[in-house]
Design an enzyme around this catalytic site. Sequence first.
Site, PDB file in Angstrom:
ATOM      1  N   HIS A  71      11.401 -27.927   7.139  1.00 52.53           N
ATOM      2  CA  HIS A  71      10.743 -27.720   5.847  1.00 52.53           C
ATOM      3  C   HIS A  71      11.622 -26.927   4.887  1.00 52.53           C
ATOM      4  O   HIS A  71      11.126 -26.327   3.949  1.00 52.53           O
ATOM      5  CB  HIS A  71       9.420 -26.960   6.027  1.00 52.53           C
ATOM      6  N   GLU A  98       5.989 -42.131   4.125  1.00 55.97           N
ATOM      7  CA  GLU A  98       6.951 -41.991   3.037  1.00 55.97           C
ATOM      8  C   GLU A  98       7.712 -43.276   2.742  1.00 55.97           C
ATOM      9  O   GLU A  98       8.018 -43.583   1.588  1.00 55.97           O
ATOM     10  CB  GLU A  98       7.921 -40.850   3.325  1.00 55.97           C
TER      11      GLU A  98
END
Length: 673
Positions: free
Chosen positions: A479, A412
């Site tokens: 998440h 990322e």
Amino acid sequence: MSPLATLAVEPSVPPEALRFPQKPSQEAFFPCAYRSMYLSRRLEERLFELYQKGYVRGTVTMGIGNEATAVGMSLPFRPGRDAVSLLHRDLGAHLVWGSSSYDLVCQYLANRESPTHAREGNVHHGNPRQRRFPMISHLGKMLSTVVGATWAARSNGEEVFGLAVIGDGGSSTGDFHESLNIASVRRVPVLFLVENNQYAFSTPAHMQYRCRQLSDRAAGYGISGRTIDGTDVWAVYHEVCQSLALMQADPQPMILECMTIRLQGHAAYDKAGYVSAEQMEENRLRDPLPAARRALAQACTMTEAQIALVEEQVDQQVHDAITRALAVARPVAPQVFPVYARSPNRPVKPYQARKVKNGDAVNCALAYLLESHPRAFMVGLDVGTYGSAFKTCKGLIERFGGERVIDMPLCESGLVGFALGASQVGGEPIVEFQFADFSTEAATQIGLNAATWYFRSGAEAPILLRLPCGGGLTMGAFHSGEFEGIWSHFPGLKLLYPATAQETFEALVAGFHDRNPCLVLEHKLLYWSKSGDIDFDGDLASVWRARRYTEGDDLTLVAFGAMVHETLAATAGAGVGVEVWNPFVLAPLDLAPILRSVKKTGRLAVVQESGESQGLGQHVIAAVARAGLPLKCPPRLISAPDAPVPFAPELEAHYRPNSQAILACLEQMVPAR
Ligand SMILES: Cc1ncc(C[n+]2csc(CCOP(=O)(O)OP(=O)(O)O)c2C)c(N)n1
Ligand SMILES: [Mg+2]
């Protein structure tokens, strides 16, 4: 032009004759190379003096000993065309890439003519418009910007290369790996140049890495690497030219490790007591400047007097630059710091669709953007054939191809750096995080690099970042995060949090067209549970406003993301006059319309899915308090507790606020009619 005439050029932009693919003789090379090295050395010595006298603040990290690498690696490149990121021992390189001595002194003095408008100091400068990306302290973060810029320029048909510089210490950062890996996978011809001076501040090389040499790491990326003497300017130059030729024939990155030296401590404050006297003496014998001087005399058959004359000219040039720069006024603080680039917000193509799920609204917006912007591209994990984790990218790769809808390696930080670099050469990046939770991996790239880019350099950094966020799907602490609290607290970022299909479409289109890094939070629970019409009239300016769903005189209810729907469910039929607001633009946050509502109702409750201290609710309540608005009862915050998002449905249901909790609060706050 005679070698002597070349020596007197200022600023020291190298003559075309030295740039790739030219093959100059040593006679043509050394006048320019030596002059640049000598200028760098003298300028740094004078900057150090200015620091000691108190004119330069912060510190000075010097490239004394590194001039052969800094100058030699730069001379083959084409300033304004090739992309580069330089480091704190590369003053000589900045001179070659187009900085003038005067600009550099102004930067160090942080005066009114500083190229960063005195908003940054010492080595933190560059010129993104010239593709010389400004350095930030966080080593390794600039590498992927060069990869992204080189890739995006090449995708646009430009024949360019990248030069990404890193030290032996910086080579241990994850970003070194991420950037090399991306470049290798996408076959981007960037030269990763390792300036190995065998120390990272005080840490010696043997405590930094265990491989024989850092160029050996190239094998791990399926590319080639070489280690050379970084104190020999001709060797560095020659090797870089060779590398460019190889990369031209077969585009892929390469590692070039230059064994260089540091003839001082890490920075002005460091006396390098940890370097033994013998080692320092050995280093002094390898000083690249006298060596280049000897080579110049030999290659150009110049006499001592001729060289001394040129050195005098350079000394004078340094003196003049400093005298001029010292006369420049100190900077004046502006009324408002220019944190955001202005966005023209010109009208764009309208769009309509009926009964669209929020997730499909994402897809519609992405297709709309990729369709109307040939240089727009998407990067993320599994956004291609798989259509992204939540299927919001379904069908895009089939329509727009794998060069515009790109599955990236799992990295990322490198991915955002890649997008940032691409944005500097006309690429229009859209980044998808698989889950908002993974945006923390790119915290520096987003919050410190991209967010401050405009403030530091005056260049825009238009990147759209999509963050599927929020809980309610039994996905646990890694998440389910919302992160509106974190991402609304970095100056320079814009943050939008839509709740409906229309808002989702608008947020993505407006965020894309904005000239700043813009994050859009997309609540995962709403992707396939909510739907609505999209009726976008193309007016981008009107998108940037808080949204009101109901009107009323009794209570102002502010809700974020999925909580908008919980709130609307709770208030429907509650029998009291509630104004439900979604601030929508969470950064920069404009609470004026909500404050007007509270002034009218005299009551405020905020509903957020994030934990009590993680969201923006406290901020909204503080704004009401600071505005001194008279309230009929204390304001309330309905939030999750300050705890990680728990996994089991029973636990998560208890954790997340819901419409019952909101209704209960409403009943307590507003007396029954
Ligand atoms: C990510 C990060 N951690 C820590 C620092 C503090 N720091 C600045 S320079 C430096 C040493 C860097 O060593 P190296 O990469 O070998 O470059 P050199 O200074 O030797 O040229 C450190 C630890 C930093 N700038 N960035
Ligand atoms: Mg080092």
